[in-house]
Scaffold this active site. Sequence first.
Site, PDB file in Angstrom:
ATOM      1  N   HIS A  89       0.291  -1.257   0.064  1.00  0.00           N
ATOM      2  CA  HIS A  89      -0.156   0.250  -0.207  1.00  0.00           C
ATOM      3  C   HIS A  89       0.723   1.268  -0.066  1.00  0.00           C
ATOM      4  CE1 HIS A  89      -4.104  -2.287   1.046  1.00  0.00           C
ATOM      5  NE2 HIS A  89      -3.574  -2.947   1.365  1.00  0.00           N
ATOM      6  N   ASN A 162     -10.872  -2.933   2.390  1.00  0.00           N
ATOM      7  CA  ASN A 162     -10.285  -2.577   1.439  1.00  0.00           C
ATOM      8  C   ASN A 162     -11.592  -2.513   0.133  1.00  0.00           C
ATOM      9  OD1 ASN A 162      -7.443  -3.969   1.031  1.00  0.00           O
ATOM     10  ND2 ASN A 162      -7.414  -5.469   0.896  1.00  0.00           N
ATOM     11  N   TYR A 376       1.089  -4.661  12.418  1.00  0.00           N
ATOM     12  CA  TYR A 376       0.846  -3.001  12.007  1.00  0.00           C
ATOM     13  C   TYR A 376       1.867  -2.497  12.935  1.00  0.00           C
ATOM     14  CZ  TYR A 376      -2.409  -3.984   8.730  1.00  0.00           C
ATOM     15  OH  TYR A 376      -3.409  -3.814   7.433  1.00  0.00           O
TER      16      TYR A 376
HETATM   17 FE1  HDE Z   1      -2.371  -4.833   5.234  1.00  0.00          FE
HETATM   18  N1  HDE Z   1      -0.976  -4.466   5.694  1.00  0.00           N
HETATM   19  N2  HDE Z   1      -1.831  -6.937   5.847  1.00  0.00           N
HETATM   20  N3  HDE Z   1      -4.085  -5.410   4.970  1.00  0.00           N
HETATM   21  N4  HDE Z   1      -3.173  -2.827   4.713  1.00  0.00           N
HETATM   22  C1  HDE Z   1      -0.503  -2.557   5.729  1.00  0.00           C
HETATM   23  O1  HDE Z   1       0.856  -1.740   7.101  1.00  0.00           O
HETATM   24  C2  HDE Z   1      -0.674  -7.122   6.922  1.00  0.00           C
HETATM   25  C3  HDE Z   1      -4.222  -6.800   4.781  1.00  0.00           C
HETATM   26  C4  HDE Z   1      -4.841  -2.661   4.205  1.00  0.00           C
HETATM   27  O2  HDE Z   1      -3.063   3.709   3.852  1.00  0.00           O
HETATM   28  C5  HDE Z   1       1.386  -2.307   5.889  1.00  0.00           C
HETATM   29  O3  HDE Z   1       0.963   0.591   7.950  1.00  0.00           O
HETATM   30  C6  HDE Z   1      -0.761  -8.853   6.928  1.00  0.00           C
HETATM   31  C7  HDE Z   1      -5.970  -7.445   4.641  1.00  0.00           C
HETATM   32  C8  HDE Z   1      -4.519  -1.415   4.122  1.00  0.00           C
HETATM   33  O4  HDE Z   1      -1.450   3.381   5.225  1.00  0.00           O
HETATM   34  C9  HDE Z   1       1.762  -3.827   7.267  1.00  0.00           C
HETATM   35  C10 HDE Z   1      -1.767  -8.895   6.354  1.00  0.00           C
HETATM   36  C11 HDE Z   1      -6.399  -5.843   4.216  1.00  0.00           C
HETATM   37  C12 HDE Z   1      -3.026  -0.796   4.383  1.00  0.00           C
HETATM   38  C13 HDE Z   1       0.305  -4.527   6.809  1.00  0.00           C
HETATM   39  C14 HDE Z   1      -2.296  -7.904   5.910  1.00  0.00           C
HETATM   40  C15 HDE Z   1      -4.784  -4.524   4.124  1.00  0.00           C
HETATM   41  C16 HDE Z   1      -2.325  -1.575   4.640  1.00  0.00           C
HETATM   42  C17 HDE Z   1       1.752  -1.625   5.787  1.00  0.00           C
HETATM   43  C18 HDE Z   1      -1.841 -10.532   6.736  1.00  0.00           C
HETATM   44  C19 HDE Z   1      -8.170  -5.921   4.330  1.00  0.00           C
HETATM   45  C20 HDE Z   1      -2.710   0.822   4.138  1.00  0.00           C
HETATM   46  C21 HDE Z   1       2.092  -0.209   6.457  1.00  0.00           C
HETATM   47  C22 HDE Z   1      -2.253 -10.695   8.270  1.00  0.00           C
HETATM   48  C23 HDE Z   1      -8.317  -6.026   4.989  1.00  0.00           C
HETATM   49  C24 HDE Z   1      -2.772   1.355   5.436  1.00  0.00           C
HETATM   50  C25 HDE Z   1       1.923  -0.535   7.122  1.00  0.00           C
HETATM   51  C26 HDE Z   1      -2.568   2.699   4.904  1.00  0.00           C
HETATM   52  C27 HDE Z   1      -0.993  -1.377   5.350  1.00  0.00           C
HETATM   53  C28 HDE Z   1       0.674  -6.017   7.440  1.00  0.00           C
HETATM   54  C29 HDE Z   1      -3.536  -7.581   5.349  1.00  0.00           C
HETATM   55  C30 HDE Z   1      -5.246  -3.416   4.713  1.00  0.00           C
HETATM   56  C31 HDE Z   1       2.490  -4.890   6.885  1.00  0.00           C
HETATM   57  C32 HDE Z   1       0.738  -8.609   8.182  1.00  0.00           C
HETATM   58  C33 HDE Z   1      -6.475  -8.119   4.579  1.00  0.00           C
HETATM   59  C34 HDE Z   1      -5.628  -0.334   3.283  1.00  0.00           C
HETATM   60  O5  HDE Z   1       1.199  -3.668   7.933  1.00  0.00           O
END
Ligand code: HDE
Length: 698
Positions: A89, A162, A376
């Site tokens: 993202h 999402n 996160y």
């Molecule tokens: Fe994320 N995800 N994610 N994700 N995600 C990040 O956090 C992660 C997942 C989502 O505009 C990171 O600050 C793991 C699902 C959005 O700043 C990180 C897993 C969904 C955003 C991270 C998921 C999301 C992130 C990278 C699986 C939808 C952007 C930067 C277990 C429900 C937020 C940050 C923004 C961002 C980890 C799966 C949505 C690395 C480990 C499912 C919208 O922490």
Amino acid sequence: MARKPSTARRDENTAIIHDQTLQRGTGGELHQTAEGDTPVLTTAQGGPVSDDQNTLKIGPRGPTLIEDFHFREKIFHFDHERIPERVVHARGYGAHGYFETTRSLSDITRADIFQRVGEKTPVFVRFSTVAGAKGSADLARDVRGFAVKLYTKEGNWDIVGNNIPVFFIQDAIKFPDIIHAVKEEPDRAFPQAASAHDNFWDFITLTPESMHMIMWVMSDRAIPRSFRFMEGFGVHTFRFVNAQDESTFVKFIWKPKLGMQSVVWNEALKINGADPDFHRRDLWNAIEAGDYPEWELCVQVFDQTFADAFDFDVLDPTKLIPEEILPPITVGRLVLDRMPNNFFAETEQVAFMTQNVPPGIDFSNDPLLQGRNFSYLDTQLKRLGSVNFTHIPINAPKCPFHHFQQDGHMAMRNPSGRANYQPNSWGEGPRESPTAGFRSFAAEESGTKARLRPESFADHYSQARQFYRSQTATEQGHIAMALGFELSKVQKPVIRERMIAHLLLIDDALAKTVAGKLGMTAMPKPADAAIQPRDDLALSPALSILANAPDSFTGRKLGILIGDGSDAGIIKALRGAFEKEGATVELVAPQPSGTKLSDGSAMDADHAIEGGPSVLFDAVAIVLADETKHPAARDFVADAYSHCKFIGFTAGAKSLLDRSGAEADDGMIALDDAAAASEFLIACRQLRFWPREDTLMQ
Ligand code: HDE
């Protein structure tokens, strides 16, 4: 539609920095103004600068002196301007606004935000793509992030969602694999912001649990027309917990007031060239014009009995609950009405975390959510560099907060007084509150420690099939085209075949169509499914974008191609009708200024034609007095036609239409006089003339 100037773009998020800037310029007595009211440039230490154009040297052609502290500080700071981009993202765009509670949920949650109808809570929202780098183009075929930070009176609540209600994987431990696979391949560092490559499809075809999500990612949902026309989903099952400590399961959905809309793939490819910032520009323009984007927050609430009876496990993040089975209830509205003052300070530094929940909201055991709650915090420390990232104004709560955390890099606030621990005998500082504080729902848990996937997560195809079959024929065609495009970029035949083997379990005709697009002569055997896909799931029309079209052109954009002699009355009538609808109208001409209209007036255009291709508009009108030989004019029409846009045209445009291959159909509307403008608008409310797509495919 009335255009309001945006509200003053200054708030407490950047006020600290801003005020310090002012003080630096005007605070002391010695060095306050250069010319008139212009503040004197200073170093970061506040020292006035006399020359910011030349380094300090021995003689005009001599070596630079280490002594030049102003140069050293300026370059030092510049060299450190970048922070790590988000690991996923990375490319995103944010805006401020508010959430207004429209329905009290006090019976099922004690969260303060849902107690009072009319309550307004400040929010910051960041939309994003997932795979591309920070500087990638907006129209990648990709999932969009829809992350909402609600600054509630009980602390920050982040719904980090999402625009697709399911996910690729069921267990957080697979997240690095799916992300590695979709991002650029590590030896060659391409392709960027694209899933059309071997590694991605290799992973997908070896991971059957991704089949439902892949249907969504191949659908038009992955190429939205604008952030304003997307749904948002919390994805996981969460819990509401009420004052009696009773739990109700809940899923969160954001529904755009303007309805959903997407572009077509060929258009997306061209938008990426014409305006890689298409989505962020759209949001900026809408908010600056006072057309504030709005969503409803809907909840699907259910109890354990419903969960037990439902076809799939509600803890499985690759499954959704169809709206026809569990209708969403609207509980509030989200309005975005202010752009950040500074992109870096707010949009880049905002730190979303799924674990940010107020009392009354709690987690389910969804293994993806559990893993996210752990992940996160790490990512914020890595990116923002200090445990004090909540001291950055965009991340700080807006309610009172008190704790004994202290020191660390860049500490902006330390507790005052003598006692920095509790309990203490000084009568100082905060104490915990068993009544007001967050209490985890007292779920009973038991089991054997093991690395296991539940049996109830094993059906990977039934909802993929349900999604595909719930689409209109046009949308199904787009899914087939998307699969054909993506797999055509896959070099290893075995990976393509594996995908067809999966598709055979989803929809036989789809599998055959895609195989045909790839030129496959023999069909593979269907994949081995752990559980045979079901054929008895009722279709869910709510899953289709086109079946739920808004029948409105509000918030959309009309492009009018003009040239010397264009009919001034028709241009005026179009502008009047479309602006009344709440649409934007932009003029495209051979040159940006000086086009002479039929009434002798000179008209400035918003775009010269090379810079204003029709892919930037939802519908176009070709208001020409006679033939134009401009090559870009031909592309303008040819693209609008093949992207199934409604095209209004004057008699003088006929030869251009003919040269561009635009044949008469019900999507081509003659603009014989000013009165035809409203007829054209009525047609444009359908957004696209899809029957043309069938003609083009023949
Ligand atoms: Fe994320 N995800 N994610 N994700 N995600 C990040 O956090 C992660 C997942 C989502 O505009 C990171 O600050 C793991 C699902 C959005 O700043 C990180 C897993 C969904 C955003 C991270 C998921 C999301 C992130 C990278 C699986 C939808 C952007 C930067 C277990 C429900 C937020 C940050 C923004 C961002 C980890 C799966 C949505 C690395 C480990 C499912 C919208 O922490």
